[in-house]
Design an enzyme around this catalytic site. Structure first.
Site, short mmCIF file in Angstrom:
data_model
loop_
_atom_site.label_atom_id
_atom_site.label_comp_id
_atom_site.label_asym_id
_atom_site.label_seq_id
_atom_site.Cartn_x
_atom_site.Cartn_y
_atom_site.Cartn_z
N ASP A 212 44.65 38.19 38.81
CA ASP A 212 45.50 38.68 37.76
C ASP A 212 44.75 38.30 36.31
OD1 ASP A 212 48.24 39.30 36.64
OD2 ASP A 212 48.15 37.49 35.68
N GLU A 280 42.06 42.32 38.12
CA GLU A 280 42.86 43.28 37.17
C GLU A 280 41.95 43.16 35.94
OE1 GLU A 280 47.22 43.65 35.37
OE2 GLU A 280 46.26 41.83 35.80
#
Length: 558
Positions: A212, A280
């Protein structure tokens, strides 16, 4: 390093399994409820793994299931090495691993390393004083002389990126919610603690990680102000346009060069396991450049994705070429992972105003692009963005910016399995954490399975086509051209060349047929066949896929 590696469970994985892989994202709260509390859980995933395996995917990515106060639905972690009781137990997670591996599916989990929950014991200790053992584990800074925050950094969730703490009489940094304080990656002990988290899950048998906000890990140690962006340079990829976060050039609060040192350490931890990571990259201006930087060579991340295909209007052939040309320029030595939808953006069926024909075309295109791919639960059914009433909203992001931005709940509503069952087969609870969309029921898995023309069966065929062609797994992508509403390119490997032509419009198109010894393939994907007049006649949203082998063997003809 060995060509393959075995987890403690005895599951063998090739070191390059991730290259060209198709990864299925599971948002666990909304996938399958096994215990009737209205929230999806790990045993629900276990029960549905045969369905996922039937799609032909290589791996699953499970969004966070760790212990959490759920202020951001698991992306605020209070214990990295345990399962939140809402989702089950560590034994349940072991069952996910064992079942997935028995079905030939690898398991990736979502690690949120840039920040923790403010309920994490690390933060409780850090905020207790300025001289405790973890006092430097988070990003603390003194106020300016007038009491205002140390600089102009903003939060993606709105407002200042700094929160005053009365106990320490300092501000702490939070790039997201106030309840999500950022870890200080300039502290070596923090890096080592997070590497231990990765080791814990690798030793438990996971095959890799989705990382993330990978470019948010490290901040500028001097805390310099971000410069402003002129209005014409502002883009709304990682935050909605109504959020002034998009008004800054975020060169100091994220994407710092020091981040590469930690990424190399993380890759070194993963290497003995032949595990893989997809990062990401959240950046409006330099997403693809960062993707290239973070995946370059063989000592950083395996793959990353930016937001070029996760935001904006329906991609035109020109836009797709622009993106792919940029990737070829800045990431020729790296590896992209493409996605159209995920748990943070409006589902692409709605975002791009697609009908089923358009959805099929873009699915086939994704499976033909160079890189790996992620598909998000329900997109294989053609699910649209759900309309969630304000009183049913759960997402703090949407609640804050309503109604100009409705948040992320519309893409997070429960999966629909059988329209004849309570809550579409998701849960037996009287009420689910988000309501099941009535518009989704007719697109349920059960209904789609019975319809040979459903988008679900098209996904299966497109994934199988990708796996059947070595050029699509890891081959080059060359000669991309735009011809009116059509996009053409060639995928090449040592074994074969595959010519891919896509009509990305709702109108028929005619092109010159290619010269050479090409053979029509992909009829199961509605691929058009060259006509005798030397022309390719493409219907609306129709591809034309043609093969020629380069290994000296006769190609299989249809």
């Amino acid at each position: 390093m060995n060509a393959s590696s075995s987890s403690p469970k005895g599951f063998t994985r090739d070191k390059d399994w991730w290259r060209g892989a198709v990864i299925y994202q599971i948002y666990p709260r909304s996938f399958q409820d096994s215990n009737g509390d209205g929230v999806g859980d790990l045993l629900g995933i276990v029960n549905r793994l045969p369905y996922i395996a039937s799609l032909g995917v290589d791996a699953i990515w499970i969004s966070p299931f760790f212990t959490s106060p759920m202020k951001d639905f698991g992306y605020d972690v209070s214990d990295y090495c345990d399962v939140d009781p809402m989702f089950g137990t560590l034994a349940d997670f072991d069952a996910v691993i064992d079942t997935a591996h028995s079905l030939g599916v690898k398991v990736m989990i979502d690690l949120v390393l840039s920040h923790t929950s403010d309920q994490h014991p690390w933060f409780a200790e850090s905020r207790s004083s300025k001289d405790n053992a973890k006092s430097n584990w988070y990003v603390w800074a003194d106020a300016k002389p007038d009491g205002t925050p140390p600089n102009n950094w903003l939060s993606i969730f709105g407002g200042s990126g700094w929160q005053w703490d009365a106990g320490r009489m300092q501000y702490y940094l939070h790039n997201f919610l106030v309840e999500q304080p950022d870890l200080n990656f300039h502290e070596p002990e923090v890096q080592e603690a997070l590497l231990d988290v990765a080791r814990f899950w690798l030793q438990r048998g996971v095959d890799g990680f989705r990382l993330d906000t990978i470019n948010f890990y490290t901040h500028d140690a001097e805390l310099r102000d971000n410069p402003p962006l002129p209005p014409e340079a502002r883009q709304a990829k990682t935050a909605p346009a109504v959020n002034p976060y998009t008004w800054q050039d975020h060169i100091y609060d994220k994407s710092r060069p020091e981040n590469l040192e930690f990424l190399r350490k993380l890759r070194a931890v993963m290497e003995p396991f032949n595990a893989a990571a997809v990062g990401e990259v959240g950046d409006d201006q330099r997403g693809l450049e960062i993707l290239g930087e973070y995946t370059r060579g063989d000592d950083l991340m395996h793959m990353c994705y930016a937001f070029e295909l996760l935001s904006g209007d329906t991609p035109t052939p020109g836009y797709v070429k622009e993106v792919m040309d940029k990737v070829a320029e800045v990431a020729s030595d790296g590896w992209a992972c493409w996605a159209y939808s995920n748990h943070d953006v409006v589902r692409h069926m709605s975002r791009w105003h697609l009908d089923p024909m358009g959805a099929r075309a873009f699915t086939t295109l994704m499976m033909c692009l160079r890189g790996s791919t992620c598909i998000y639960e329900g997109e294989e059914l053609g699910l649209t963005e759900a309309d969630v009433a304000f009183e049913d909203l759960q997402d703090p992001y949407g609640i804050r910016f309503w109604p100009e931005f409705k948040g992320r709940d519309g893409c997070r509503t429960p999966m629909v399995w059988d329209q004849t069952q309570h809550h579409g087969g998701f849960s037996e609870a009287p009420r689910t954490w988000l309501p099941v969309s009535p518009d989704h029921l007719s697109l349920s898995v059960a209904q789609s399975e019975y319809d040979p023309g459903s988008i679900l069966h098209h996904y299966r065929r497109a994934i199988a086509f990708r796996h059947a062609h070595p050029a699509l797994k890891s081959g080059e992508m060359v000669d991309m051209k735009v011809q009116g509403a059509c996009l053409t390119f060639t995928r090449k490997s040592a074994e074969e060349e595959l010519l891919c032509v896509f009509n990305l419009s709702d109108q028929p198109a005619t092109l010159d047929a290619p010269g050479g010894n090409w053979h029509h393939v992909g009829s199961e994907l509605n691929s058009a066949s060259p006509m005798e007049d030397g022309k390719l006649h493409l219907g609306p949203w129709q591809p034309a896929l043609m093969l020629r082998e380069t290994s000296g063997q006769d190609p299989e003809q249809e």
